[in-house]
Scaffold this motif. Structure first.
Motif, PDB file in Angstrom:
ATOM      1  N   VAL A  26       0.839  -1.198   0.000  1.00 48.69           N
ATOM      2  CA  VAL A  26       0.000   0.000   0.000  1.00 48.69           C
ATOM      3  C   VAL A  26       0.877   1.252   0.000  1.00 48.69           C
ATOM      4  N   ALA A  27       1.937   1.252   0.794  1.00 52.67           N
ATOM      5  CA  ALA A  27       2.855   2.398   0.827  1.00 52.67           C
ATOM      6  C   ALA A  27       3.474   2.630  -0.545  1.00 52.67           C
ATOM      7  N   SER A  28       3.845   1.549  -1.216  1.00 50.15           N
ATOM      8  CA  SER A  28       4.396   1.652  -2.563  1.00 50.15           C
ATOM      9  C   SER A  28       3.370   2.247  -3.526  1.00 50.15           C
ATOM     10  N   PHE A  29       2.123   1.792  -3.392  1.00 49.88           N
ATOM     11  CA  PHE A  29       1.044   2.327  -4.235  1.00 49.88           C
ATOM     12  C   PHE A  29       0.860   3.825  -4.008  1.00 49.88           C
ATOM     13  N   ILE A  30       0.897   4.243  -2.754  1.00 49.30           N
ATOM     14  CA  ILE A  30       0.721   5.662  -2.428  1.00 49.30           C
ATOM     15  C   ILE A  30       1.845   6.495  -3.038  1.00 49.30           C
ATOM     16  N   LYS A  31       3.077   5.990  -2.963  1.00 43.07           N
ATOM     17  CA  LYS A  31       4.224   6.733  -3.481  1.00 43.07           C
ATOM     18  C   LYS A  31       4.298   6.717  -5.003  1.00 43.07           C
ATOM     19  N   GLN A  32       4.027   5.543  -5.615  1.00 42.04           N
ATOM     20  CA  GLN A  32       4.251   5.379  -7.046  1.00 42.04           C
ATOM     21  C   GLN A  32       2.984   5.391  -7.899  1.00 42.04           C
ATOM     22  N   GLY A  33       1.838   5.234  -7.266  1.00 38.41           N
ATOM     23  CA  GLY A  33       0.586   5.232  -8.007  1.00 38.41           C
ATOM     24  C   GLY A  33       0.232   3.904  -8.636  1.00 38.41           C
ATOM     25  N   SER A  34       1.075   2.899  -8.441  1.00 37.27           N
ATOM     26  CA  SER A  34       0.777   1.563  -8.948  1.00 37.27           C
ATOM     27  C   SER A  34       1.468   0.536  -8.052  1.00 37.27           C
ATOM     28  N   LEU A  35       1.011  -0.702  -8.176  1.00 40.65           N
ATOM     29  CA  LEU A  35       1.603  -1.782  -7.403  1.00 40.65           C
ATOM     30  C   LEU A  35       2.622  -2.527  -8.250  1.00 40.65           C
ATOM     31  N   LEU A  36       3.670  -3.012  -7.624  1.00 42.28           N
ATOM     32  CA  LEU A  36       4.671  -3.806  -8.341  1.00 42.28           C
ATOM     33  C   LEU A  36       4.109  -5.162  -8.727  1.00 42.28           C
ATOM     34  N   VAL A  37       3.173  -5.686  -7.917  1.00 38.86           N
ATOM     35  CA  VAL A  37       2.511  -6.946  -8.232  1.00 38.86           C
ATOM     36  C   VAL A  37       1.373  -6.628  -9.196  1.00 38.86           C
ATOM     37  N   LYS A  38       1.546  -6.998 -10.450  1.00 36.40           N
ATOM     38  CA  LYS A  38       0.592  -6.575 -11.494  1.00 36.40           C
ATOM     39  C   LYS A  38      -0.734  -7.329 -11.458  1.00 36.40           C
ATOM     40  N   ASP A  39      -0.744  -8.538 -10.899  1.00 33.75           N
ATOM     41  CA  ASP A  39      -1.989  -9.312 -10.902  1.00 33.75           C
ATOM     42  C   ASP A  39      -2.834  -9.084  -9.650  1.00 33.75           C
ATOM     43  N   GLU A  40      -2.483  -8.060  -8.856  1.00 35.45           N
ATOM     44  CA  GLU A  40      -3.242  -7.732  -7.651  1.00 35.45           C
ATOM     45  C   GLU A  40      -3.434  -6.225  -7.568  1.00 35.45           C
ATOM     46  N   GLY A  41      -4.688  -5.791  -7.468  1.00 40.10           N
ATOM     47  CA  GLY A  41      -4.976  -4.374  -7.341  1.00 40.10           C
ATOM     48  C   GLY A  41      -4.882  -3.918  -5.902  1.00 40.10           C
ATOM     49  N   VAL A  42      -4.899  -2.614  -5.716  1.00 39.99           N
ATOM     50  CA  VAL A  42      -4.806  -2.078  -4.360  1.00 39.99           C
ATOM     51  C   VAL A  42      -6.014  -2.507  -3.524  1.00 39.99           C
ATOM     52  N   GLN A  43      -7.175  -2.662  -4.169  1.00 38.97           N
ATOM     53  CA  GLN A  43      -8.359  -3.119  -3.434  1.00 38.97           C
ATOM     54  C   GLN A  43      -8.132  -4.530  -2.892  1.00 38.97           C
ATOM     55  N   ASP A  44      -7.494  -5.388  -3.698  1.00 37.56           N
ATOM     56  CA  ASP A  44      -7.189  -6.743  -3.241  1.00 37.56           C
ATOM     57  C   ASP A  44      -6.253  -6.712  -2.033  1.00 37.56           C
TER      58      ASP A  44
END
Length: 69
Positions: A26-44
């Motif tokens: 989640v912290a990565s998503f907040i900083k970068q706007g996307s997750l490094l794990v492509k098959d999982e969304g932030v909601q997941d």
């Protein structure tokens, strides 16, 4: 880890580790706007956090009840 009235076990460390991993995503998503794990969304990831918390609570309650017997 904060120890309570009962001993911390490897199960509790495992829950803490998995939650830490998910919060890092989640912290990565907040900083970068996307997750490094492509098959999982932030909601997941957020649902995983909620589920790990519920499972951890149930585990601790079971452990407490077992210790009271």
């Amino acid at each position: 880890l904060v120890e309570s009235a009962f001993e911390v076990t490897s199960v509790e460390v495992g829950f803490f580790t998995r939650l830490t991993d998910k919060f890092a995503r989640v912290a990565s998503f907040i900083k970068q706007g996307s997750l490094l794990v492509k098959d999982e969304g932030v909601q997941d990831t957020l649902l995983d956090i909620a589920n790990y918390c519920l499972l951890f609570m149930a585990y601790l309650e079971t452990k407490k009840l077992t210790a009271q017997r």
